[in-house]
Structure formats: structure tokens, C-alpha cells
Design a protein around this motif. Sequence first.
Motif, PDB file in Angstrom:
ATOM      1  N   LEU A 308       0.838  -1.191   0.000  1.00  0.00           N
ATOM      2  CA  LEU A 308       0.000   0.000   0.000  1.00  0.00           C
ATOM      3  C   LEU A 308       0.882   1.253   0.000  1.00  0.00           C
ATOM      4  O   LEU A 308       2.078   1.181   0.262  1.00  0.00           O
ATOM      5  CB  LEU A 308      -0.908   0.008   1.232  1.00  0.00           C
ATOM      6  N   LYS A 309       0.287   2.392  -0.287  1.00  0.00           N
ATOM      7  CA  LYS A 309       1.025   3.645  -0.291  1.00  0.00           C
ATOM      8  C   LYS A 309       0.954   4.291   1.096  1.00  0.00           C
ATOM      9  O   LYS A 309      -0.093   4.256   1.741  1.00  0.00           O
ATOM     10  CB  LYS A 309       0.451   4.611  -1.342  1.00  0.00           C
ATOM     11  N   PRO A 310       2.048   4.902   1.549  1.00  0.00           N
ATOM     12  CA  PRO A 310       2.018   5.573   2.851  1.00  0.00           C
ATOM     13  C   PRO A 310       1.059   6.762   2.848  1.00  0.00           C
ATOM     14  O   PRO A 310       0.797   7.368   1.811  1.00  0.00           O
ATOM     15  CB  PRO A 310       3.475   6.040   3.032  1.00  0.00           C
ATOM     16  N   ASP A 311       0.526   7.066   4.026  1.00  0.00           N
ATOM     17  CA  ASP A 311      -0.340   8.226   4.236  1.00  0.00           C
ATOM     18  C   ASP A 311      -1.493   8.275   3.232  1.00  0.00           C
ATOM     19  O   ASP A 311      -1.805   9.307   2.645  1.00  0.00           O
ATOM     20  CB  ASP A 311       0.493   9.519   4.153  1.00  0.00           C
ATOM     21  N   THR A 312      -2.130   7.125   3.028  1.00  0.00           N
ATOM     22  CA  THR A 312      -3.241   7.006   2.068  1.00  0.00           C
ATOM     23  C   THR A 312      -4.400   6.278   2.730  1.00  0.00           C
ATOM     24  O   THR A 312      -4.192   5.280   3.431  1.00  0.00           O
ATOM     25  CB  THR A 312      -2.802   6.244   0.809  1.00  0.00           C
ATOM     26  N   GLN A 313      -5.623   6.768   2.517  1.00  0.00           N
ATOM     27  CA  GLN A 313      -6.801   6.116   3.089  1.00  0.00           C
ATOM     28  C   GLN A 313      -7.300   5.022   2.155  1.00  0.00           C
ATOM     29  O   GLN A 313      -7.479   5.245   0.961  1.00  0.00           O
ATOM     30  CB  GLN A 313      -7.912   7.120   3.362  1.00  0.00           C
ATOM     31  N   TYR A 314      -7.536   3.841   2.724  1.00  0.00           N
ATOM     32  CA  TYR A 314      -8.048   2.694   1.974  1.00  0.00           C
ATOM     33  C   TYR A 314      -9.324   2.177   2.642  1.00  0.00           C
ATOM     34  O   TYR A 314      -9.502   2.296   3.860  1.00  0.00           O
ATOM     35  CB  TYR A 314      -7.021   1.562   1.939  1.00  0.00           C
ATOM     36  N   TYR A 315     -10.189   1.583   1.811  1.00  0.00           N
ATOM     37  CA  TYR A 315     -11.423   0.950   2.295  1.00  0.00           C
ATOM     38  C   TYR A 315     -11.287  -0.560   2.102  1.00  0.00           C
ATOM     39  O   TYR A 315     -10.848  -1.023   1.042  1.00  0.00           O
ATOM     40  CB  TYR A 315     -12.635   1.489   1.536  1.00  0.00           C
ATOM     41  N   PHE A 316     -11.692  -1.317   3.136  1.00  0.00           N
ATOM     42  CA  PHE A 316     -11.518  -2.767   3.123  1.00  0.00           C
ATOM     43  C   PHE A 316     -12.872  -3.441   3.338  1.00  0.00           C
ATOM     44  O   PHE A 316     -13.605  -3.106   4.266  1.00  0.00           O
ATOM     45  CB  PHE A 316     -10.550  -3.202   4.227  1.00  0.00           C
ATOM     46  N   ASP A 317     -13.185  -4.389   2.461  1.00  0.00           N
ATOM     47  CA  ASP A 317     -14.418  -5.174   2.575  1.00  0.00           C
ATOM     48  C   ASP A 317     -14.081  -6.655   2.550  1.00  0.00           C
ATOM     49  O   ASP A 317     -13.175  -7.083   1.816  1.00  0.00           O
ATOM     50  CB  ASP A 317     -15.381  -4.844   1.433  1.00  0.00           C
ATOM     51  N   VAL A 318     -14.826  -7.426   3.332  1.00  0.00           N
ATOM     52  CA  VAL A 318     -14.656  -8.882   3.362  1.00  0.00           C
ATOM     53  C   VAL A 318     -15.987  -9.521   2.981  1.00  0.00           C
ATOM     54  O   VAL A 318     -17.047  -9.116   3.481  1.00  0.00           O
ATOM     55  CB  VAL A 318     -14.202  -9.363   4.759  1.00  0.00           C
ATOM     56  N   PHE A 319     -15.921 -10.513   2.108  1.00  0.00           N
ATOM     57  CA  PHE A 319     -17.122 -11.229   1.662  1.00  0.00           C
ATOM     58  C   PHE A 319     -16.930 -12.717   1.908  1.00  0.00           C
ATOM     59  O   PHE A 319     -15.895 -13.286   1.540  1.00  0.00           O
ATOM     60  CB  PHE A 319     -17.386 -10.982   0.174  1.00  0.00           C
ATOM     61  N   ALA A 320     -17.931 -13.329   2.549  1.00  0.00           N
ATOM     62  CA  ALA A 320     -17.945 -14.787   2.697  1.00  0.00           C
ATOM     63  C   ALA A 320     -18.641 -15.374   1.483  1.00  0.00           C
ATOM     64  O   ALA A 320     -19.772 -15.010   1.163  1.00  0.00           O
ATOM     65  CB  ALA A 320     -18.674 -15.184   3.981  1.00  0.00           C
ATOM     66  N   VAL A 321     -17.953 -16.264   0.781  1.00  0.00           N
ATOM     67  CA  VAL A 321     -18.468 -16.823  -0.469  1.00  0.00           C
ATOM     68  C   VAL A 321     -18.675 -18.318  -0.299  1.00  0.00           C
ATOM     69  O   VAL A 321     -17.749 -19.045   0.088  1.00  0.00           O
ATOM     70  CB  VAL A 321     -17.500 -16.566  -1.643  1.00  0.00           C
ATOM     71  N   ASN A 322     -19.905 -18.779  -0.552  1.00  0.00           N
ATOM     72  CA  ASN A 322     -20.197 -20.210  -0.579  1.00  0.00           C
ATOM     73  C   ASN A 322     -19.729 -20.747  -1.930  1.00  0.00           C
ATOM     74  O   ASN A 322     -20.336 -20.458  -2.964  1.00  0.00           O
ATOM     75  CB  ASN A 322     -21.695 -20.454  -0.386  1.00  0.00           C
ATOM     76  N   THR A 323     -18.619 -21.470  -1.949  1.00  0.00           N
ATOM     77  CA  THR A 323     -18.046 -21.925  -3.217  1.00  0.00           C
ATOM     78  C   THR A 323     -18.917 -22.970  -3.908  1.00  0.00           C
ATOM     79  O   THR A 323     -18.737 -23.229  -5.093  1.00  0.00           O
ATOM     80  CB  THR A 323     -16.636 -22.500  -2.994  1.00  0.00           C
ATOM     81  N   GLY A 324     -19.873 -23.553  -3.161  1.00  0.00           N
ATOM     82  CA  GLY A 324     -20.789 -24.505  -3.789  1.00  0.00           C
ATOM     83  C   GLY A 324     -21.858 -23.815  -4.615  1.00  0.00           C
ATOM     84  O   GLY A 324     -22.206 -24.267  -5.705  1.00  0.00           O
ATOM     85  N   THR A 325     -22.373 -22.676  -4.100  1.00  0.00           N
ATOM     86  CA  THR A 325     -23.427 -21.946  -4.803  1.00  0.00           C
ATOM     87  C   THR A 325     -22.910 -20.674  -5.473  1.00  0.00           C
ATOM     88  O   THR A 325     -23.622 -20.057  -6.249  1.00  0.00           O
ATOM     89  CB  THR A 325     -24.540 -21.552  -3.811  1.00  0.00           C
ATOM     90  N   ASN A 326     -21.678 -20.254  -5.116  1.00  0.00           N
ATOM     91  CA  ASN A 326     -21.071 -19.016  -5.611  1.00  0.00           C
ATOM     92  C   ASN A 326     -21.862 -17.783  -5.161  1.00  0.00           C
ATOM     93  O   ASN A 326     -21.809 -16.730  -5.798  1.00  0.00           O
ATOM     94  CB  ASN A 326     -20.935 -19.015  -7.139  1.00  0.00           C
ATOM     95  N   MET A 327     -22.588 -17.908  -4.062  1.00  0.00           N
ATOM     96  CA  MET A 327     -23.341 -16.781  -3.516  1.00  0.00           C
ATOM     97  C   MET A 327     -22.593 -16.249  -2.295  1.00  0.00           C
ATOM     98  O   MET A 327     -21.931 -17.016  -1.581  1.00  0.00           O
ATOM     99  CB  MET A 327     -24.765 -17.204  -3.180  1.00  0.00           C
TER     100      MET A 327
END
Length: 573
Positions: A308-327
Motif C-alpha cells: 500500500l502507499k504511505p499516508d493514504t486512506q483505503y477501504y476494506f471489505d470482506v465477503f464470505a463466499v459459498n463456493t458450492g453456490t457461488n453466492m
Amino acid sequence: MTWMCGCYGLVLLVLGVMGQKLPTRDEGLFQMQIRDKALFHDSSVLPDGAEISGYLFRDSPKRYYFVVEEDNTPLLVTVTPCDAPLEWRLMLQELPEDRSGEGSGEPEPLEQQKQQITANEGTELFTYKGNDVESFISTSSPSGLYQLEIISTEKDSNFKIYSTTTPESDQPYPELPYDPRVDVTALGRTTVTLAWKPTPTGSIMGQPIQYCVVINKEHNFKSLCAAEAKMSLDDAFMIAPKPGRDFSPFDFVHFGFVPSENDFKDRSLTTNRALSNKMSRTYIPKPKVADIQKICIGNKNIFTVTDLKPDTQYYFDVFAVNTGTNMSTAYVGTFARTKEEAKQKTVELKDGKVTDVFIKRKGSKFLRFAPVSSHQRVTLFVHACLDAVQVQVRRDGKLVLSQNVEGVRQFQLRGKPKAKYLIRLRGSRKGASTLKVLASTRAGGKQPFPALPEDTRIKAFDKLRTCSSVTVAWLGTQERNKYCVYRREVSESYGEEHRRREQNQCAGPESRRKSEKVLCKYFHSANLQKAVTTETITGLEEGKSYLLDVYVVGHSGHSVKYQSKLVKTRKYC
């Protein structure tokens, strides 16, 4: 339940209520095929218990219909916006008991179809406007014809719909833990460590789950499809379904209709005009790859984001993915600003004095030059001893020079009264860098560094090799300089990689042993075409390898080394 989709101006297959002339159909074949889910992949009829993807053109609504045949049926409808906020509503209509013209081969008159759609608005069950993933759920729904109407008023947009009459047993979306937040557990200048609680769908229910992390600089995302749409805006635009998709002969044949050639000619013209209008809308350029990134990390619930770059604001998202249904299901995202770069000490340059500079791999150094007296120009000499370095010069904050420098370079900068110069040197990615830098306001005089030809290689003549000597040549300049030749015996295993590591152009003759010196001589030529000199080096041993170096020494004593040359004497003469 049975699902169907259409746009305003498209065919509503169950009711036959749109303002187009319907071809005749075989009702028995239609009823049989409408229950065959395999026929309707990427078509207008959607199966119960599956997530489907769709595309909306701006201000062009779509309608989806499904029939609930029995009272007290559970019902779940989930709409996921991807690119833009959506407006959608769910309506309940009574099932019509009979349909005029059914099976007769005669289409209903246009005005009569319009009257039917006006008279059967039905009961509104649910409405929503926004970009959240929103659901309608009922544990006991009455039988009837349900209509889902969806529209995007801002721009063309992707979306997903999931619907089922068995929500308790399906559970296709991963369940969020009791605390669905993503936490920042460590923060650095170029790294951020994230942690979150695992989804019960994987840890307790044992379903196949993986986590995907999305990083960007703009905002958090409420769904994985929204992030993926942002990553491929132009790709999504190009694969958008054509208006009038439901009018293709393929679909009509599957539904048991017998199409008319004239019908399809008329519809083709209308569709082509509509498509032309849609495609003429403003094109949104694809964001740079570096602006948004998706990383899937398996079932780990701790992850460190790097580079990442210093002194930079980032947004982080996490998604749980069911690999059987891809949902997938979104956690509550977070944001963080990386730490600032450690402030470096600025080196002060003295007018007319050479300064030695060392830079770590991928590091930077700042030099400051503040002439005491007024000046018309500044001469800047930079000697990159190893790999190329990037040089940036700002005069009173304004960028006046930005170049990559290899070897010795001289720059002329226009001066200004009381001006101050900030020089930034950025090192190589390959390794540490060593430089010599000189800034001067003095006009005329002899240069501190010797002039160099464009080609600083040493040429060896293979045909002139003997068991005890080698003959070499190198280029000179129009400036009279002193050239010193040194030799060093090396092992048989010595190769180009060893030579490259030792190629420090700033290491002068003073660093060599006296026994390695061959000779020193002065040389120049007014004609650059003839500025070449040769030298035969004698007293060598047969069958041995030697590393040859040529140093050119300037008037002030600063030297520059040519590229080293590996030679070998003949073993048999």
C-alpha cells in the motif's frame, strides 16, 4: 413456483398483456416446457431457489412474474444492486381464470391488452429504493400471481435476484457471525492487517466457504457483485444483454409459439434502433487495476494487505463466499489510513562541492541546494555509480526536472533570485544505489566529472589474443583526459553475474592494488569518429582469465570507470 421476466414493451408470456401481437402457441407444449427448468437458463423463465443475474438499461424497467399455487407458502425474494441504486416493488395479483383467444390462433387486440394491465394492478406488498441488499420474506404467502418490478434511474446497471419458496431449507447465502465487523489489528506505512469472525456457515454447518477481501480508495461496497462491477466497468458494459432479447425466434420456439417472419422483421428494426440509442450513452472509463483489488484467501479470517502507499486512506471489505453456490454475504467493511513515511533528513549541498549519497533498495534521499548569491543558472552533475536512479528537482516547490539517470549526467537549470532547490533521488528496485552529486552556480571553468562517450564498453580483439597478451580498444571524447588501465586475474568460474555485482563506476583507481595497474595515458580527438584508442596488455599467463578496467580521470580528480571486460588468454600457442 414459476418465474418469468419481461421489460416494458416486451412479451409477458403468462398473461399475454403487452402491446405486441402474440404469435399463436400450443398451450399444452407451453405448460410442459415452462416447468422444465433446464430450458430456461439465460432465458426469461427463472427457476425456484436459484440466484440469477440481470442487466438494466437506465429508465427501462423490467418485470418478473411468478405463480404461487397454494396458500400459506413461505416466500423469500432478495434483490442485490451491483452498479447503482435500484427501485423495486413486489405486487400480488389474482390469477386470471380464463384468457380470451387462448389456443384460438387469434391474438388479443392491442387496446384490450392495455386495459387488462391497467385493470389488474394488484396489491403492493413491498417497495424499496437504494443500493442495499434488501429482501422481502413471508412465512405464509397467499396463492396468486406475484410481480416484481425493478428499475434503475441513475445509469445502466447489473443486479442479482434470488427467490425461493423454501427459504428455511435453502440457506444459499453464508450466514454472518454475531459480530459482522471487520477489524484493523495492525497498521503500518505500507501494510494493514485485518481480522474478522468466521461465518457459522463454514465453521458450524461445514459448508465450503472462502473469504474474499476487496481493497480500494473510494468507498466500501455492500455486495461482492458491486465490487466486481467496479473492477470491470467496460467489460460489463459490452456484455449487457440486448433490448428485445425476449423477442428472439429461439425463445418463441421453446415456448411453443409459431413465429411470423413479418413480426421478427418489425421487431428487429425496433430493437436495433433501441440498441443504437443505448450504446450512444456516455462511456465510463475502466478504473485502473491499482485502484481496486480483490484477493480470495481461502478460509483464513486474518489477512495482511501489503504494497500500500504511505499516508493514504483505503477501504476494506470482506465477503464470505459459498463456493458450492457461488453466492456471497458482505461483512461490515472498514477503512484505515496508512502511516506517513518516516521524515528523512535533508542533506545540504555546498556550491561546487561533490557529495556522496547512499540510497537503500527502493528508498529515497532528499538534497537541498540554496545558493547564497543571485544566479542565472544552476549546473547539476549526477553520477549514478550502480543501477539507474530517478532524479527529481523542484525549484521553490515547482517541478523543473524529472529523469532517470544512468552513469554521469549534467543538467542545466534556469536560476532565480533567492531560489531554493529540492532534489529527490529514488533508488533502484534491484538493490542499493550509490551516487555522487554536485550543484554549482559558477559559470565556465572545468567540469568536475570527465566527459564520457555514449558507449563505455571495452572491446577485445579475439584474433589478436595470444598466450600472454590481449588487445583491447575503447572510445574517448574531444576532451583531453587521463585513462588508466587495470587488470585482475579471476577464476574460471567468474562470470557476467560476478562482473555486474562489481560494476561500481564510482570506485576509482585509488581502490586498486598497485600490482594491478597496467598503464595510464592521455588521449583525445577533435574528430569524434576517430576518438578510439587501442592498447595491448602483455605479461599475462597462458589459459588464464582476467578482468580489465579502464578509468577516465577528470581535471578535479574525480574518475569514472568504463564497463569491465572479461578476457582470457589462449591456452595453446
